[in-house]
Design a protein around this motif. Structure first.
Motif, PDB file in Angstrom:
ATOM      1  N   ARG A 141       0.814  -1.225   0.000  1.00  0.00           N
ATOM      2  CA  ARG A 141       0.000   0.000   0.000  1.00  0.00           C
ATOM      3  C   ARG A 141       0.847   1.274   0.000  1.00  0.00           C
ATOM      4  NH1 ARG A 141      -3.660  -0.407   4.997  1.00  0.00           N
ATOM      5  NH2 ARG A 141      -1.903  -1.661   5.754  1.00  0.00           N
ATOM      6  N   ALA A 142       2.112   1.146   0.359  1.00  0.00           N
ATOM      7  CA  ALA A 142       2.984   2.323   0.398  1.00  0.00           C
ATOM      8  C   ALA A 142       3.944   2.378  -0.780  1.00  0.00           C
ATOM      9  CB  ALA A 142       3.783   2.332   1.700  1.00  0.00           C
ATOM     10  N   LYS A 143       3.955   1.335  -1.599  1.00  0.00           N
ATOM     11  CA  LYS A 143       4.994   1.177  -2.610  1.00  0.00           C
ATOM     12  C   LYS A 143       5.030   2.329  -3.618  1.00  0.00           C
ATOM     13  CE  LYS A 143       6.911  -2.313  -5.744  1.00  0.00           C
ATOM     14  NZ  LYS A 143       8.180  -2.488  -5.009  1.00  0.00           N
ATOM     15  N   GLY A 144       3.897   2.677  -4.181  1.00  0.00           N
ATOM     16  CA  GLY A 144       3.872   3.708  -5.217  1.00  0.00           C
ATOM     17  C   GLY A 144       4.369   5.053  -4.718  1.00  0.00           C
ATOM     18  N   SER A 145       3.825   5.502  -3.600  1.00  0.00           N
ATOM     19  CA  SER A 145       4.213   6.812  -3.076  1.00  0.00           C
ATOM     20  C   SER A 145       5.658   6.803  -2.581  1.00  0.00           C
ATOM     21  CB  SER A 145       3.273   7.236  -1.943  1.00  0.00           C
ATOM     22  OG  SER A 145       3.220   6.244  -0.931  1.00  0.00           O
ATOM     23  N   PHE A 146       6.111   5.668  -2.028  1.00  0.00           N
ATOM     24  CA  PHE A 146       7.491   5.610  -1.539  1.00  0.00           C
ATOM     25  C   PHE A 146       8.481   5.668  -2.702  1.00  0.00           C
ATOM     26  CE2 PHE A 146      11.333   3.568   0.100  1.00  0.00           C
ATOM     27  CZ  PHE A 146      11.507   4.277   1.279  1.00  0.00           C
ATOM     28  N   GLU A 147       8.205   4.945  -3.770  1.00  0.00           N
ATOM     29  CA  GLU A 147       9.097   4.980  -4.930  1.00  0.00           C
ATOM     30  C   GLU A 147       9.097   6.361  -5.575  1.00  0.00           C
ATOM     31  OE1 GLU A 147       7.794   1.711  -7.333  1.00  0.00           O
ATOM     32  OE2 GLU A 147       9.074   0.262  -6.263  1.00  0.00           O
ATOM     33  N   ASN A 148       7.948   7.018  -5.590  1.00  0.00           N
ATOM     34  CA  ASN A 148       7.906   8.402  -6.087  1.00  0.00           C
ATOM     35  C   ASN A 148       8.755   9.316  -5.212  1.00  0.00           C
ATOM     36  OD1 ASN A 148       6.204   7.790  -8.224  1.00  0.00           O
ATOM     37  ND2 ASN A 148       4.333   8.295  -7.096  1.00  0.00           N
ATOM     38  N   ALA A 149       8.741   9.066  -3.904  1.00  0.00           N
ATOM     39  CA  ALA A 149       9.546   9.878  -2.982  1.00  0.00           C
ATOM     40  C   ALA A 149      11.036   9.714  -3.266  1.00  0.00           C
ATOM     41  CB  ALA A 149       9.240   9.489  -1.537  1.00  0.00           C
ATOM     42  N   TYR A 158      12.605  18.170  -2.473  1.00  0.00           N
ATOM     43  CA  TYR A 158      12.349  17.668  -1.137  1.00  0.00           C
ATOM     44  C   TYR A 158      10.908  17.875  -0.680  1.00  0.00           C
ATOM     45  CZ  TYR A 158      17.424  17.344  -1.055  1.00  0.00           C
ATOM     46  OH  TYR A 158      18.726  17.046  -1.352  1.00  0.00           O
ATOM     47  N   ASP A 159      10.257  18.930  -1.130  1.00  0.00           N
ATOM     48  CA  ASP A 159       8.852  19.138  -0.768  1.00  0.00           C
ATOM     49  C   ASP A 159       7.989  18.005  -1.323  1.00  0.00           C
ATOM     50  OD1 ASP A 159       9.444  21.437   0.609  1.00  0.00           O
ATOM     51  OD2 ASP A 159       8.921  22.791  -1.035  1.00  0.00           O
ATOM     52  N   GLU A 160       8.270  17.611  -2.553  1.00  0.00           N
ATOM     53  CA  GLU A 160       7.547  16.488  -3.149  1.00  0.00           C
ATOM     54  C   GLU A 160       7.840  15.204  -2.391  1.00  0.00           C
ATOM     55  OE1 GLU A 160       8.048  15.991  -7.323  1.00  0.00           O
ATOM     56  OE2 GLU A 160       7.812  18.134  -7.785  1.00  0.00           O
ATOM     57  N   ALA A 161       9.109  15.027  -2.016  1.00  0.00           N
ATOM     58  CA  ALA A 161       9.482  13.815  -1.286  1.00  0.00           C
ATOM     59  C   ALA A 161       8.735  13.730   0.036  1.00  0.00           C
ATOM     60  CB  ALA A 161      10.988  13.799  -1.049  1.00  0.00           C
ATOM     61  N   VAL A 162       8.658  14.840   0.742  1.00  0.00           N
ATOM     62  CA  VAL A 162       7.932  14.861   2.022  1.00  0.00           C
ATOM     63  C   VAL A 162       6.477  14.486   1.805  1.00  0.00           C
ATOM     64  CG1 VAL A 162       7.028  16.381   3.818  1.00  0.00           C
ATOM     65  CG2 VAL A 162       9.445  16.478   3.212  1.00  0.00           C
ATOM     66  N   SER A 163       5.846  15.042   0.795  1.00  0.00           N
ATOM     67  CA  SER A 163       4.444  14.747   0.530  1.00  0.00           C
ATOM     68  C   SER A 163       4.236  13.264   0.242  1.00  0.00           C
ATOM     69  CB  SER A 163       3.953  15.597  -0.647  1.00  0.00           C
ATOM     70  OG  SER A 163       2.600  15.317  -0.942  1.00  0.00           O
ATOM     71  N   ASP A 164       5.120  12.689  -0.580  1.00  0.00           N
ATOM     72  CA  ASP A 164       4.992  11.273  -0.923  1.00  0.00           C
ATOM     73  C   ASP A 164       5.278  10.377   0.281  1.00  0.00           C
ATOM     74  OD1 ASP A 164       4.246  11.488  -3.647  1.00  0.00           O
ATOM     75  OD2 ASP A 164       6.322  11.894  -4.221  1.00  0.00           O
ATOM     76  N   LEU A 165       6.261  10.749   1.085  1.00  0.00           N
ATOM     77  CA  LEU A 165       6.573   9.939   2.264  1.00  0.00           C
ATOM     78  C   LEU A 165       5.466  10.021   3.299  1.00  0.00           C
ATOM     79  CD1 LEU A 165      10.384  10.745   2.584  1.00  0.00           C
ATOM     80  CD2 LEU A 165       9.370   8.522   2.019  1.00  0.00           C
ATOM     81  N   GLN A 166       4.871  11.182   3.442  1.00  0.00           N
ATOM     82  CA  GLN A 166       3.731  11.300   4.345  1.00  0.00           C
ATOM     83  C   GLN A 166       2.584  10.401   3.886  1.00  0.00           C
ATOM     84  OE1 GLN A 166       3.149  15.555   4.228  1.00  0.00           O
ATOM     85  NE2 GLN A 166       4.237  15.883   6.165  1.00  0.00           N
ATOM     86  N   ALA A 167       2.391  10.318   2.572  1.00  0.00           N
ATOM     87  CA  ALA A 167       1.357   9.428   2.042  1.00  0.00           C
ATOM     88  C   ALA A 167       1.692   7.970   2.339  1.00  0.00           C
ATOM     89  CB  ALA A 167       1.202   9.655   0.537  1.00  0.00           C
ATOM     90  N   SER A 168       2.981   7.632   2.261  1.00  0.00           N
ATOM     91  CA  SER A 168       3.408   6.250   2.519  1.00  0.00           C
ATOM     92  C   SER A 168       3.111   5.834   3.950  1.00  0.00           C
ATOM     93  CB  SER A 168       4.914   6.113   2.244  1.00  0.00           C
ATOM     94  OG  SER A 168       5.216   6.340   0.902  1.00  0.00           O
ATOM     95  N   VAL A 169       3.474   6.681   4.910  1.00  0.00           N
ATOM     96  CA  VAL A 169       3.279   6.290   6.312  1.00  0.00           C
ATOM     97  C   VAL A 169       1.821   6.437   6.733  1.00  0.00           C
ATOM     98  CG1 VAL A 169       5.666   6.779   6.955  1.00  0.00           C
ATOM     99  CG2 VAL A 169       3.961   8.598   7.116  1.00  0.00           C
ATOM    100  N   ALA A 170       1.070   7.277   6.020  1.00  0.00           N
ATOM    101  CA  ALA A 170      -0.375   7.351   6.292  1.00  0.00           C
ATOM    102  C   ALA A 170      -1.044   6.057   5.849  1.00  0.00           C
ATOM    103  CB  ALA A 170      -0.991   8.545   5.571  1.00  0.00           C
ATOM    104  N   ALA A 171      -0.557   5.504   4.742  1.00  0.00           N
ATOM    105  CA  ALA A 171      -1.122   4.247   4.240  1.00  0.00           C
ATOM    106  C   ALA A 171      -0.709   3.066   5.112  1.00  0.00           C
ATOM    107  CB  ALA A 171      -0.672   4.020   2.792  1.00  0.00           C
ATOM    108  N   VAL A 172       0.520   3.107   5.620  1.00  0.00           N
ATOM    109  CA  VAL A 172       1.040   2.011   6.456  1.00  0.00           C
ATOM    110  C   VAL A 172       1.739   2.635   7.671  1.00  0.00           C
ATOM    111  CG1 VAL A 172       2.458  -0.068   6.516  1.00  0.00           C
ATOM    112  CG2 VAL A 172       1.414   0.650   4.363  1.00  0.00           C
ATOM    113  N   PRO A 173       0.996   2.915   8.739  1.00  0.00           N
ATOM    114  CA  PRO A 173       1.583   3.605   9.904  1.00  0.00           C
ATOM    115  C   PRO A 173       2.734   2.858  10.568  1.00  0.00           C
ATOM    116  CG  PRO A 173      -0.811   3.715   9.966  1.00  0.00           C
ATOM    117  CD  PRO A 173      -0.462   2.755   8.868  1.00  0.00           C
ATOM    118  N   LYS A 174       2.831   1.544  10.368  1.00  0.00           N
ATOM    119  CA  LYS A 174       3.915   0.768  10.962  1.00  0.00           C
ATOM    120  C   LYS A 174       5.110   0.622  10.023  1.00  0.00           C
ATOM    121  CE  LYS A 174       2.090  -0.230  14.976  1.00  0.00           C
ATOM    122  NZ  LYS A 174       2.733   0.254  16.240  1.00  0.00           N
ATOM    123  N   PHE A 175       5.170   1.431   8.972  1.00  0.00           N
ATOM    124  CA  PHE A 175       6.251   1.382   7.990  1.00  0.00           C
ATOM    125  C   PHE A 175       7.447   2.157   8.541  1.00  0.00           C
ATOM    126  CE2 PHE A 175       7.466   2.748   3.379  1.00  0.00           C
ATOM    127  CZ  PHE A 175       8.514   1.839   3.386  1.00  0.00           C
TER     128      PHE A 175
END
Length: 343
Positions: A141-149, A158-175
Motif C-alpha cells: 500500500r505504500a509502494k507507489g508513493s514511496f518509490e515516487n519519494a 524535497y517538498d515532493e518527497a515529504v508529501s509522498d513519504l507522508q502518504a506512505s506512512v499514512a497508508a502504512v503507519p507501521k512502515f
C-alpha cells in the motif's frame, strides 16, 4: 547521491595558476585525476560516478565515470575567488563515499594537472542516513508513493518527497523505513523538530530500527539535549550487539562530557576508538583529549589531540584544534573552543 548520504560534507575549493605564467582570470582550466577504490584497495567491480558537492549548492556538478581500473579524469574550470565550499565524492546506489578536500588544489601551483587522493567507497548499510530499501521490503500500500519519494529525493525535490513519504506512512503507519526516510528528508532540510518526530515514529513502529537511534542521538547532540543523547545511545548500545554503529559511543562520550560525567565520557571515548579499527570516526581521539584535559592529564590530552590531527589533517577546524592544543596547560582560556563533535 542523496540516498548514499544525506549529510553533505564540505571543504574549501582552491584554484590553480595556468602553467608557466601568472594567470589574470578568476577561473582556470584544471585537469583533475583520481581513483576510486573499495576499502581493501581494489577497484570497484562496477562503474562509479564522480560528483562535486558544494555549499551553496549552485556549485554542484556531475563529473566523469570511472573506468575498469577505478580511474577518473575531470577537465574542469576552478574559480579562485568563488565564495563556496566543495568536495569531490563518488556516487553509487547502496554505497557511501569518502570525500576529497578540493582545497588540495593550491593557488601556488603552476601545473594545471592535479592528482587527488583516492576516494574510498563502502557498502552504506551502516550509514544511518541511507535510504536504500529493497522493493520486496516496501509494503504494497505504500509502494507507489514511496518509490515516487525516492525519485523526488534524487531530483532534490524535497517538498515532493515529504508529501509522498507522508502518504506512505499514512497508508502504512507501521512502515518504520518510511518514517525514517521522512526523518532523513526533514533532517537534511533543517527541519529538526519534524525530523525528531519522524524518527521517534520509526522507533515506535520498530523498536529495533537501529538507524533511527543513531539519527536521534545526532539530533540530540545538535540541539544540545545531552540527557536525550545519553538515553538514546544507551538504548542503541543494548540493541546493537554486533557494533554496526560504533559511532554511538562517540555521541555518548560527547553528551557525558557535557553533563560533567568525565569518567563515563572517558570510557565511552575509549570504546569508540577501540571499535573504530578503520578510523572512520577519528573525532573520538579529540573528544578523549578534551576529557583528559578536563581531568587534568595534559600530556595524555595532547597526545590524543595530536593523533586526531594526524588522522584528520584536513578537518575544517584543524587550525582551531591546533590552537587549542598549543594552549593546553596554560592558565588563560580561549573565549571559544572547537566543538566536541561538529554535526
Amino acid at each position: 547521491m542523496f540516498r548514499a548520504s544525506a549529510l553533505v560534507r564540505i571543504s574549501v575549493v582552491g584554484a590553480l595558476f595556468c602553467a608557466g605564467r601568472m594567470a589574470t582570470a578568476d577561473s582556470y582550466p584544471v585537469i583533475v585525476i583520481g581513483t576510486v577504490t573499495m576499502e581493501d584497495g581494489s577497484p570497484p567491480p562496477f562503474s562509479v560516478a564522480i560528483e562535486r558537492v558544494c555549499t551553496p549548492s549552485f556549485g554542484d556538478a556531475p563529473g566523469p565515470v570511472t573506468n575498469k581500473k577505478g580511474e577518473w579524469v575531470w577537465r574542469m574550470e576552478v574559480d579562485a575567488f568563488a565564495a563556496r565550499y566543495c568536495v569531490f565524492r563518488a556516487s553509487h546506489a547502496g554505497y557511501s563515499s569518502s570525500t576529497v578536500d578540493a582545497s588540495n588544489l593550491s593557488i601556488d601551483m603552476h601545473d594545471t594537472t592535479v592528482k587527488v587522493a583516492p576516494l574510498v567507497i563502502a557498502a552504506a548499510t551502516s550509514d544511518p542516513y541511507t535510504i536504500h530499501i529493497a522493493g520486496d521490503d516496501i509494503p504494497r500500500r505504500a509502494k507507489g508513493s514511496f518509490e515516487n519519494a525516492l525519485k523526488a529525493i534524487d531530483a532534490r525535490k524535497y517538498d515532493e518527497a515529504v508529501s509522498d513519504l507522508q502518504a506512505s506512512v499514512a497508508a502504512v503507519p507501521k512502515f518504520a523505513d518510511g518514517w525514517h526516510a521522512l526523518g532523513v528528508v526533514y533532517d537534511t532540510t533543517g527541519k529538526l523538530p519534524e525530523a525528531r518526530e519522524a524518527y521517534d515514529h520509526a522507533i515506535e513502529a520498530d523498536p529495533r530500527h537501529l538507524p533511527s537511534y543513531v539519527t536521534v542521538a545526532r539530533l540530540c547532540i545538535k540541539t544540545k539535549d545531552w540527557a536525550c543523547a545519553v538515553k538514546t545511545a544507551d538504548g542503541l548500545i543494548k540493541l546493537d550487539t554486533k557494533h554496526v554503529y560504533p559511532e554511538i559511543y562517540l555521541h555518548r562520550a560527547v553528551a557525558q562530557y557535557e553533563l560533567k560525567d568525565l569518567s563515563a565520557a572517558e570510557e565511552s571515548a575509549q570504546e569508540a576508538i577501540r571499535l573504530d579499527t578503520k578510523h572512520k570516526y577519528p573525532r573520538s581521539e579529540y573528544v578523549l583529549g578534551r576529557v583528559l584535559e578536563a581531568k587534568g592529564d595534559i600530556n595524555a590530552a595532547r597526545a590524543h589531540m595530536t593523533t586526531y590531527l594526524e588522522l584528520q589533517p584536513t578537518a575544517k577546524d584543524a587550525e582551531a584544534v591546533q590552537s587549542h592544543m598549543l594552549g593546553l596547560g596554560k592558565p588563560e582560556k580561549p573565549d571559544t573552543e572547537p566543538e566536541l563533535e561538529p554535526l
